[in-house]
Write a protein that holds these residues in place. Structure first.
Motif, PDB file in Angstrom:
ATOM      1  N   VAL A   5      -5.400  -1.795  -0.953  1.00 28.80           N
ATOM      2  CA  VAL A   5      -6.031  -1.554  -0.635  1.00 28.80           C
ATOM      3  C   VAL A   5      -6.487   0.049  -0.618  1.00 28.80           C
ATOM      4  CG1 VAL A   5      -7.957  -2.235   0.491  1.00 28.80           C
ATOM      5  CG2 VAL A   5      -6.894  -4.046  -0.451  1.00 28.80           C
ATOM      6  N   MET A   6      -5.650   0.087   0.220  1.00 30.02           N
ATOM      7  CA  MET A   6      -5.560   1.957   0.631  1.00 30.02           C
ATOM      8  C   MET A   6      -5.325   2.567  -0.437  1.00 30.02           C
ATOM      9  SD  MET A   6      -3.271   1.386   4.548  1.00 30.02           S
ATOM     10  CE  MET A   6      -4.054   2.814   4.829  1.00 30.02           C
ATOM     11  N   GLU A   7      -4.794   2.553  -1.579  1.00 33.01           N
ATOM     12  CA  GLU A   7      -3.914   3.379  -1.929  1.00 33.01           C
ATOM     13  C   GLU A   7      -5.203   4.341  -3.119  1.00 33.01           C
ATOM     14  OE1 GLU A   7      -0.706   3.535  -5.918  1.00 33.01           O
ATOM     15  OE2 GLU A   7      -1.929   1.810  -5.338  1.00 33.01           O
ATOM     16  N   PRO A   8      -6.147   3.798  -3.588  1.00 34.98           N
ATOM     17  CA  PRO A   8      -7.037   5.059  -4.181  1.00 34.98           C
ATOM     18  C   PRO A   8      -7.331   6.434  -3.080  1.00 34.98           C
ATOM     19  CG  PRO A   8      -7.758   2.079  -5.030  1.00 34.98           C
ATOM     20  CD  PRO A   8      -6.593   2.695  -3.746  1.00 34.98           C
ATOM     21  N   THR A   9      -7.582   5.925  -1.943  1.00 36.34           N
ATOM     22  CA  THR A   9      -8.667   6.699  -0.707  1.00 36.34           C
ATOM     23  C   THR A   9      -7.497   7.548  -0.453  1.00 36.34           C
ATOM     24  OG1 THR A   9     -10.256   4.960  -0.272  1.00 36.34           O
ATOM     25  CG2 THR A   9     -10.398   7.297   0.999  1.00 36.34           C
ATOM     26  N   LEU A  10      -6.255   6.880  -0.330  1.00 35.43           N
ATOM     27  CA  LEU A  10      -4.927   7.087   0.402  1.00 35.43           C
ATOM     28  C   LEU A  10      -4.491   8.667  -0.955  1.00 35.43           C
ATOM     29  CD1 LEU A  10      -2.768   4.948   1.766  1.00 35.43           C
ATOM     30  CD2 LEU A  10      -3.825   6.461   2.877  1.00 35.43           C
ATOM     31  N   ARG A  11      -4.434   8.298  -2.030  1.00 37.13           N
ATOM     32  CA  ARG A  11      -4.222   9.323  -3.433  1.00 37.13           C
ATOM     33  C   ARG A  11      -5.792  10.366  -3.781  1.00 37.13           C
ATOM     34  NH1 ARG A  11      -0.098   8.419  -6.344  1.00 37.13           N
ATOM     35  NH2 ARG A  11       0.695   6.360  -6.003  1.00 37.13           N
ATOM     36  N   SER A  12      -6.620   9.957  -3.183  1.00 38.73           N
ATOM     37  CA  SER A  12      -8.289  11.061  -2.986  1.00 38.73           C
ATOM     38  C   SER A  12      -7.676  12.543  -2.659  1.00 38.73           C
ATOM     39  CB  SER A  12      -9.497  10.082  -3.096  1.00 38.73           C
ATOM     40  OG  SER A  12      -9.880  10.259  -1.493  1.00 38.73           O
ATOM     41  N   LEU A  13      -6.804  12.440  -1.290  1.00 41.15           N
ATOM     42  CA  LEU A  13      -7.025  13.463  -0.109  1.00 41.15           C
ATOM     43  C   LEU A  13      -6.271  14.314  -1.140  1.00 41.15           C
ATOM     44  CD1 LEU A  13      -6.024  11.529   2.528  1.00 41.15           C
ATOM     45  CD2 LEU A  13      -8.176  12.800   2.385  1.00 41.15           C
ATOM     46  N   PRO A  14      -6.533  15.416  -0.834  1.00 39.45           N
ATOM     47  CA  PRO A  14      -6.223  16.597  -1.853  1.00 39.45           C
ATOM     48  C   PRO A  14      -4.850  17.532  -1.116  1.00 39.45           C
ATOM     49  CG  PRO A  14      -7.780  17.472  -0.156  1.00 39.45           C
ATOM     50  CD  PRO A  14      -8.401  15.699  -0.624  1.00 39.45           C
ATOM     51  N   PHE A  15      -4.032  16.865   0.387  1.00 46.55           N
ATOM     52  CA  PHE A  15      -3.807  17.434   1.210  1.00 46.55           C
ATOM     53  C   PHE A  15      -2.253  17.035   0.373  1.00 46.55           C
ATOM     54  CE2 PHE A  15      -6.989  16.279   3.472  1.00 46.55           C
ATOM     55  CZ  PHE A  15      -7.367  17.535   3.975  1.00 46.55           C
ATOM     56  N   ARG A  16      -1.613  18.074  -0.138  1.00 48.28           N
ATOM     57  CA  ARG A  16      -0.062  18.135  -0.489  1.00 48.28           C
ATOM     58  C   ARG A  16       1.181  18.419  -0.206  1.00 48.28           C
ATOM     59  NH1 ARG A  16      -2.382  13.905  -1.744  1.00 48.28           N
ATOM     60  NH2 ARG A  16      -2.487  13.291  -3.882  1.00 48.28           N
ATOM     61  N   PRO A  17       2.591  18.672  -0.376  1.00 51.69           N
ATOM     62  CA  PRO A  17       3.177  17.608  -0.496  1.00 51.69           C
ATOM     63  C   PRO A  17       2.646  16.901   0.626  1.00 51.69           C
ATOM     64  CG  PRO A  17       4.487  18.379   1.210  1.00 51.69           C
ATOM     65  CD  PRO A  17       3.615  19.256   0.833  1.00 51.69           C
ATOM     66  N   ALA A  18       2.450  14.341  -0.016  1.00 56.11           N
ATOM     67  CA  ALA A  18       1.968  13.585   0.715  1.00 56.11           C
ATOM     68  C   ALA A  18       3.298  12.517   0.648  1.00 56.11           C
ATOM     69  CB  ALA A  18       0.423  13.303  -0.012  1.00 56.11           C
ATOM     70  N   HIS A  19       2.532  11.810   1.509  1.00 50.16           N
ATOM     71  CA  HIS A  19       3.941  10.655   0.787  1.00 50.16           C
ATOM     72  C   HIS A  19       3.146   9.490   1.961  1.00 50.16           C
ATOM     73  CE1 HIS A  19       6.361  11.771   4.160  1.00 50.16           C
ATOM     74  NE2 HIS A  19       6.955  10.564   4.155  1.00 50.16           N
ATOM     75  N   VAL A  20       3.921   8.195   1.786  1.00 52.08           N
ATOM     76  CA  VAL A  20       3.407   7.377   1.859  1.00 52.08           C
ATOM     77  C   VAL A  20       4.705   5.474   2.282  1.00 52.08           C
ATOM     78  CG1 VAL A  20       2.110   4.288   2.473  1.00 52.08           C
ATOM     79  CG2 VAL A  20       1.039   7.360   1.395  1.00 52.08           C
ATOM     80  N   VAL A  21       5.137   5.793   3.781  1.00 45.62           N
ATOM     81  CA  VAL A  21       6.409   4.161   3.958  1.00 45.62           C
ATOM     82  C   VAL A  21       5.519   3.327   3.853  1.00 45.62           C
ATOM     83  CG1 VAL A  21       7.696   4.024   5.463  1.00 45.62           C
ATOM     84  CG2 VAL A  21       7.226   6.806   5.363  1.00 45.62           C
ATOM     85  N   LEU A  22       6.033   2.122   3.658  1.00 45.44           N
ATOM     86  CA  LEU A  22       5.710   0.650   3.580  1.00 45.44           C
ATOM     87  C   LEU A  22       6.692   0.515   4.190  1.00 45.44           C
ATOM     88  CD1 LEU A  22       4.321  -0.123  -0.129  1.00 45.44           C
ATOM     89  CD2 LEU A  22       3.663   1.450   1.936  1.00 45.44           C
ATOM     90  N   ARG A  23       6.022  -0.212   5.536  1.00 42.65           N
ATOM     91  CA  ARG A  23       7.408  -0.563   6.782  1.00 42.65           C
ATOM     92  C   ARG A  23       7.471  -1.805   6.137  1.00 42.65           C
ATOM     93  NH1 ARG A  23       7.919   2.145  11.383  1.00 42.65           N
ATOM     94  NH2 ARG A  23       9.133   3.471  10.204  1.00 42.65           N
ATOM     95  N   ARG A  24       8.281  -2.989   5.705  1.00 41.71           N
ATOM     96  CA  ARG A  24       8.169  -4.319   6.348  1.00 41.71           C
ATOM     97  C   ARG A  24       9.025  -4.453   7.555  1.00 41.71           C
ATOM     98  NH1 ARG A  24       9.448  -1.674   1.204  1.00 41.71           N
ATOM     99  NH2 ARG A  24       7.608  -2.459  -0.276  1.00 41.71           N
ATOM    100  N   GLU A  25       9.704  -5.930   7.257  1.00 42.52           N
ATOM    101  CA  GLU A  25      10.399  -6.808   8.127  1.00 42.52           C
ATOM    102  C   GLU A  25      11.303  -5.611   8.777  1.00 42.52           C
ATOM    103  OE1 GLU A  25       9.990  -8.205   5.260  1.00 42.52           O
ATOM    104  OE2 GLU A  25       7.713  -9.741   5.902  1.00 42.52           O
ATOM    105  N   SER A  26      12.072  -5.660   7.882  1.00 42.74           N
ATOM    106  CA  SER A  26      13.398  -4.410   8.935  1.00 42.74           C
ATOM    107  C   SER A  26      13.351  -3.158   7.869  1.00 42.74           C
ATOM    108  CB  SER A  26      14.448  -4.939   8.891  1.00 42.74           C
ATOM    109  OG  SER A  26      15.021  -4.454   7.313  1.00 42.74           O
ATOM    110  N   ARG A  27      13.671  -2.156   8.510  1.00 45.26           N
ATOM    111  CA  ARG A  27      13.952  -0.974   7.825  1.00 45.26           C
ATOM    112  C   ARG A  27      14.534  -0.628   7.109  1.00 45.26           C
ATOM    113  NH1 ARG A  27      11.826   3.766  11.259  1.00 45.26           N
ATOM    114  NH2 ARG A  27      11.222   2.907  12.919  1.00 45.26           N
ATOM    115  N   GLU A  28      15.114  -1.164   6.306  1.00 51.98           N
ATOM    116  CA  GLU A  28      15.794  -1.740   4.831  1.00 51.98           C
ATOM    117  C   GLU A  28      15.167  -1.908   3.900  1.00 51.98           C
ATOM    118  OE1 GLU A  28      17.353  -3.767   8.105  1.00 51.98           O
ATOM    119  OE2 GLU A  28      18.932  -1.936   8.852  1.00 51.98           O
TER     120      GLU A  28
END
Length: 111
Positions: A81-104
């Motif tokens: 749901v967030m990806e289109p807006t996240l990708r539209s921001l012009p600032f680079r470098p940029a990355h997203v962390v998807l955190r699930r139940e455990s950091r592994e």
């Protein structure tokens, strides 16, 4: 009273989407950069609430970086749901962390 009915509700583990953007200086970025982050946060809040996948929980500025936080039961659904807006921001470098139940099981997506 029957003990089975007194059990607390078990919540699903909370997962997260944490987006990191490099700004133009080593502190808080320019006023225009901060406004772009705020605008994106408002757009994503509306989209995430409409989709019912979680909540956008705010931002953090400092050290030349802007970070956006969102939480929900499914990091993949939240990111979708967030990806289109996240990708539209012009600032680079940029990355997203998807955190699930455990950091592994965390994963990183470059934008």
């Amino acid at each position: 009273m029957d003990a089975l009915f007194d059990l607390p509700e078990v919540e699903a583990p909370e997962q997260a989407v944490i987006a990191h953007y490099r700004l133009s200086d080593d502190e808080y970025g320019s006023p225009a950069e901060r406004e772009a982050i705020y605008d994106a946060e408002r757009l994503m809040t509306t989209a995430v609430e409409a989709a019912g996948v979680g909540e956008v929980d705010g931002n953090e500025f400092g050290g030349g970086e802007a970070v956006l936080y969102a939480y929900g039961a499914d990091a993949e659904a939240l990111f979708k749901v967030m990806e289109p807006t996240l990708r539209s921001l012009p600032f680079r470098p940029a990355h997203v962390v998807l955190r699930r139940e455990s950091r592994e099981t965390d994963s990183r997506v470059d934008l």
